[in-house]
Design a protein around this motif. Structure first.
Motif, mmCIF file in Angstrom:
data_model
loop_
_atom_site.group_PDB
_atom_site.id
_atom_site.type_symbol
_atom_site.label_atom_id
_atom_site.label_comp_id
_atom_site.label_asym_id
_atom_site.label_seq_id
_atom_site.Cartn_x
_atom_site.Cartn_y
_atom_site.Cartn_z
ATOM 1 N N VAL A 3 0.846 -1.201 0.000
ATOM 2 C CA VAL A 3 0.000 0.000 0.000
ATOM 3 C C VAL A 3 0.879 1.247 0.000
ATOM 4 N N ALA A 4 1.961 1.216 0.782
ATOM 5 C CA ALA A 4 2.871 2.368 0.831
ATOM 6 C C ALA A 4 3.454 2.648 -0.549
ATOM 7 N N HIS A 5 3.876 1.595 -1.250
ATOM 8 C CA HIS A 5 4.435 1.774 -2.590
ATOM 9 C C HIS A 5 3.407 2.402 -3.523
ATOM 10 N N THR A 6 2.182 1.919 -3.481
ATOM 11 C CA THR A 6 1.137 2.450 -4.346
ATOM 12 C C THR A 6 0.873 3.924 -4.054
ATOM 13 N N ILE A 7 0.738 4.258 -2.784
ATOM 14 C CA ILE A 7 0.443 5.648 -2.405
ATOM 15 C C ILE A 7 1.590 6.572 -2.783
ATOM 16 N N VAL A 8 2.816 6.192 -2.447
ATOM 17 C CA VAL A 8 3.972 7.047 -2.749
ATOM 18 C C VAL A 8 4.145 7.191 -4.262
ATOM 19 N N THR A 9 3.932 6.129 -5.006
ATOM 20 C CA THR A 9 4.063 6.190 -6.463
ATOM 21 C C THR A 9 3.023 7.125 -7.063
#
Length: 115
Positions: A3-9
């Motif tokens: 989820v962190a990767h998706t949000i930051v991306t």
């Protein structure tokens, strides 16, 4: 994919996309420093297109990781080039501006690699 990767991306892509649109629309606060740094006006549309393509590539990379990796590498090189351009112009007080775009892209790439 976390989820962190998706949000930051998504946030990094939006931030870089904002920068691309600002350059393509020749926002005064973007193009005046470019002129001071010695970046030819004929390059500005191409630089804006490169940023827009990188932002789009980050988003596509959420579904096709290889494209996201390529986009992140391209954007990292782009913003490192921007840092060098600012330093060559001896506008040391402005070096933080390209870093504001570089850091989220690096974080998104690192989170993607860790996932």
């Amino acid at each position: 994919m976390s989820v962190a990767h998706t949000i930051v991306t998504i946030l990094a892509a939006a931030w870089v996309g904002f920068s691309a649109v600002s350059m393509l629309l020749r926002a005064k606060w973007v193009v005046e420093p470019l002129a001071e740094y010695g970046v030819p006006a004929s390059w500005w549309p191409w630089l804006g297109i490169a940023k827009a393509a990188g932002a789009l590539g980050l988003l596509v990379g959420l579904a096709v990781p290889a494209i996201g990796i390529a986009a992140a590498i391209g954007l990292v090189l782009y913003f490192l080039g921007a840092v060098v351009t600012v330093l060559r112009a001896r506008a040391y007080g402005h070096v933080g501006f390209p870093l504001l775009y570089l850091v989220p892209v690096v974080v998104a790439a690192a989170l993607g690699a860790a996932a």
